[in-house]
Write a protein that holds these residues in place. Sequence first.
Motif, mmCIF file in Angstrom:
data_model
loop_
_atom_site.group_PDB
_atom_site.id
_atom_site.type_symbol
_atom_site.label_atom_id
_atom_site.label_comp_id
_atom_site.label_asym_id
_atom_site.label_seq_id
_atom_site.Cartn_x
_atom_site.Cartn_y
_atom_site.Cartn_z
ATOM 1 N N LYS A 60 0.843 -1.198 0.000
ATOM 2 C CA LYS A 60 0.000 0.000 0.000
ATOM 3 C C LYS A 60 0.882 1.253 0.000
ATOM 4 C CE LYS A 60 -3.532 -0.065 2.819
ATOM 5 N NZ LYS A 60 -4.333 -0.245 4.063
ATOM 6 N N ILE A 61 0.615 2.143 -0.950
ATOM 7 C CA ILE A 61 1.343 3.415 -1.058
ATOM 8 C C ILE A 61 0.305 4.525 -1.034
ATOM 9 C CG2 ILE A 61 2.915 4.799 -2.462
ATOM 10 C CD1 ILE A 61 3.928 2.190 -3.686
ATOM 11 N N GLU A 62 0.320 5.306 0.033
ATOM 12 C CA GLU A 62 -0.742 6.292 0.246
ATOM 13 C C GLU A 62 -0.143 7.689 0.413
ATOM 14 O OE1 GLU A 62 -2.537 4.723 3.757
ATOM 15 O OE2 GLU A 62 -3.721 3.228 2.667
ATOM 16 N N LYS A 63 -0.541 8.604 -0.474
ATOM 17 C CA LYS A 63 -0.114 9.996 -0.376
ATOM 18 C C LYS A 63 -1.298 10.822 0.109
ATOM 19 C CE LYS A 63 1.990 13.749 -3.080
ATOM 20 N NZ LYS A 63 2.516 14.162 -4.402
ATOM 21 N N SER A 64 -1.088 11.570 1.205
ATOM 22 C CA SER A 64 -2.134 12.431 1.771
ATOM 23 C C SER A 64 -1.688 13.880 1.618
ATOM 24 C CB SER A 64 -2.362 12.105 3.250
ATOM 25 O OG SER A 64 -2.801 10.766 3.407
ATOM 26 N N VAL A 65 -2.470 14.657 0.856
ATOM 27 C CA VAL A 65 -2.111 16.029 0.520
ATOM 28 C C VAL A 65 -3.027 16.987 1.279
ATOM 29 C CG1 VAL A 65 -1.750 17.682 -1.356
ATOM 30 C CG2 VAL A 65 -1.491 15.224 -1.787
ATOM 31 N N VAL A 66 -2.437 17.970 1.934
ATOM 32 C CA VAL A 66 -3.219 18.985 2.643
ATOM 33 C C VAL A 66 -3.371 20.205 1.745
ATOM 34 C CG1 VAL A 66 -3.366 20.431 4.697
ATOM 35 C CG2 VAL A 66 -2.320 18.163 4.846
ATOM 36 N N VAL A 67 -4.618 20.625 1.523
ATOM 37 C CA VAL A 67 -4.882 21.803 0.690
ATOM 38 C C VAL A 67 -5.618 22.842 1.522
ATOM 39 C CG1 VAL A 67 -4.948 20.448 -1.427
ATOM 40 C CG2 VAL A 67 -7.057 20.840 -0.174
ATOM 41 N N PRO A 68 -5.496 24.123 1.165
ATOM 42 C CA PRO A 68 -6.208 25.170 1.900
ATOM 43 C C PRO A 68 -7.715 24.925 1.905
ATOM 44 C CG PRO A 68 -4.564 26.122 0.433
ATOM 45 C CD PRO A 68 -4.651 24.658 0.096
ATOM 46 N N ASP A 69 -8.367 25.358 2.966
ATOM 47 C CA ASP A 69 -9.802 25.115 3.113
ATOM 48 C C ASP A 69 -10.601 25.649 1.935
ATOM 49 O OD1 ASP A 69 -9.196 23.928 5.481
ATOM 50 O OD2 ASP A 69 -10.078 25.467 6.761
ATOM 51 N N GLU A 70 -10.248 26.824 1.429
ATOM 52 C CA GLU A 70 -10.999 27.405 0.313
ATOM 53 C C GLU A 70 -10.884 26.549 -0.937
ATOM 54 O OE1 GLU A 70 -10.785 32.169 1.448
ATOM 55 O OE2 GLU A 70 -9.873 31.434 -0.400
ATOM 56 N N GLU A 71 -9.672 26.083 -1.220
ATOM 57 C CA GLU A 71 -9.499 25.236 -2.399
ATOM 58 C C GLU A 71 -10.233 23.911 -2.223
ATOM 59 O OE1 GLU A 71 -5.951 23.066 -4.992
ATOM 60 O OE2 GLU A 71 -5.464 24.611 -3.522
ATOM 61 N N PHE A 72 -10.140 23.340 -1.031
ATOM 62 C CA PHE A 72 -10.848 22.082 -0.766
ATOM 63 C C PHE A 72 -12.354 22.275 -0.967
ATOM 64 C CE2 PHE A 72 -13.002 18.912 1.764
ATOM 65 C CZ PHE A 72 -12.269 17.762 1.540
ATOM 66 N N GLY A 73 -12.885 23.371 -0.434
ATOM 67 C CA GLY A 73 -14.313 23.633 -0.579
ATOM 68 C C GLY A 73 -14.729 23.794 -2.021
ATOM 69 N N SER A 74 -13.857 24.406 -2.835
ATOM 70 C CA SER A 74 -14.216 24.605 -4.242
ATOM 71 C C SER A 74 -14.259 23.269 -4.985
ATOM 72 C CB SER A 74 -13.220 25.556 -4.910
ATOM 73 O OG SER A 74 -11.971 24.933 -5.128
ATOM 74 N N TRP A 75 -13.327 22.345 -4.661
ATOM 75 C CA TRP A 75 -13.344 21.031 -5.316
ATOM 76 C C TRP A 75 -14.604 20.258 -4.936
ATOM 77 C CZ3 TRP A 75 -10.931 19.037 -9.259
ATOM 78 C CH2 TRP A 75 -9.693 19.557 -9.654
ATOM 79 N N VAL A 76 -14.942 20.269 -3.663
ATOM 80 C CA VAL A 76 -16.131 19.536 -3.215
ATOM 81 C C VAL A 76 -17.391 20.122 -3.845
ATOM 82 C CG1 VAL A 76 -17.562 18.969 -1.217
ATOM 83 C CG2 VAL A 76 -15.079 18.769 -1.057
ATOM 84 N N SER A 77 -17.485 21.439 -3.873
ATOM 85 C CA SER A 77 -18.674 22.075 -4.453
ATOM 86 C C SER A 77 -18.768 21.796 -5.952
ATOM 87 C CB SER A 77 -18.636 23.588 -4.200
ATOM 88 O OG SER A 77 -18.692 23.856 -2.828
ATOM 89 N N TRP A 78 -17.601 21.861 -6.630
ATOM 90 C CA TRP A 78 -17.576 21.533 -8.058
ATOM 91 C C TRP A 78 -18.034 20.094 -8.294
ATOM 92 C CZ3 TRP A 78 -14.283 17.650 -9.812
ATOM 93 C CH2 TRP A 78 -14.238 17.462 -11.208
ATOM 94 N N TYR A 79 -17.551 19.170 -7.467
ATOM 95 C CA TYR A 79 -17.907 17.759 -7.614
ATOM 96 C C TYR A 79 -19.409 17.556 -7.410
ATOM 97 C CZ TYR A 79 -17.753 12.691 -6.764
ATOM 98 O OH TYR A 79 -17.965 11.340 -6.823
ATOM 99 N N GLU A 80 -19.962 18.172 -6.379
ATOM 100 C CA GLU A 80 -21.391 18.025 -6.107
ATOM 101 C C GLU A 80 -22.229 18.644 -7.213
ATOM 102 O OE1 GLU A 80 -22.721 16.232 -3.764
ATOM 103 O OE2 GLU A 80 -20.742 15.682 -3.011
#
Length: 285
Positions: free
Chosen positions: A148-168
């Motif tokens: 198992k190779i797992e990369k966890s990336v931390v992004v700013p809250d605003e950018e994270f929110g924009s991706w989630v909203s775009w996806y929805e």
Amino acid sequence: MAPPAWLPPLNSHPHYTLQVEASQTYFSIPRNFQRKPLGNSTVFFIRIQISVDFWKEDFLHRFPGLSLRETLPIKCNPSMDPEILAGSLRIWIQDLVPFSMSNCRGVQSPGGRGLSSDQLFDRISEFLLGLPSAPENAERRILPVLLKIEKSVVVPDEEFGSWVSWYEERKRIDPEFEKEYADAIARPRNEMELLDEATSLMACSSGASSSAVEELESVIHDGDKDVGSEKLSAKSCSICLEEILNGKRVCRLPCLHVYHGDCVVRWLRGSHVCPLCRYPLPTDD
């Protein structure tokens, strides 16, 4: 087939952790491998799982960016030709993993310190080469292994929110989008595709021109009012994720998506595209 332009860029954020785990496991082996004569050789049947997940700064919310599963059988005699195992594994992982393997943790990392890629491959090889001599594997010539190779990336809250909203929003418009996204992140990406992702991200990182920001429409939010083919029915601002109240003034982009005025002005200083649909506004470049 070219990958969709909307895939999250896997290598454009500096804050991440890399976790690697190797373990002997048990899963179904194809019968054609079970019937092959092995002589003095052992088959390491390696199943690799590679993931990249984007996390909000509070580490409570996750957005998936990559989810690969591949299987590789490596046949060798561990006591006679250990370099075959190590070399084959290294080439395979480097071809498949779309990010650097340095500064990773796991695989008995001493004191929790990050390992270089050379140290990592040495540890994985040592683990695999020790399996045939384990008492529980005395009668086994085929050894299933999970890597198992797992990369966890931390992004700013605003950018994270924009991706989630775009996806929805995409799910709302297209009932097949959820499956399309899952299929897209489950296929390998080559170097050119990864470069295109980074270039696309950089292209979006230039802010909108001051004149484009000044010309944004200011409207009274009415969740029941039709505007063209869209409704001003957003329940929250996809930038700050807070509620948009009917009767309050909001900013409307040319694509008809609406946001709190302060939020969208701040967003457009760093990016000239709509957080939801990636509609581009003019820049000064």
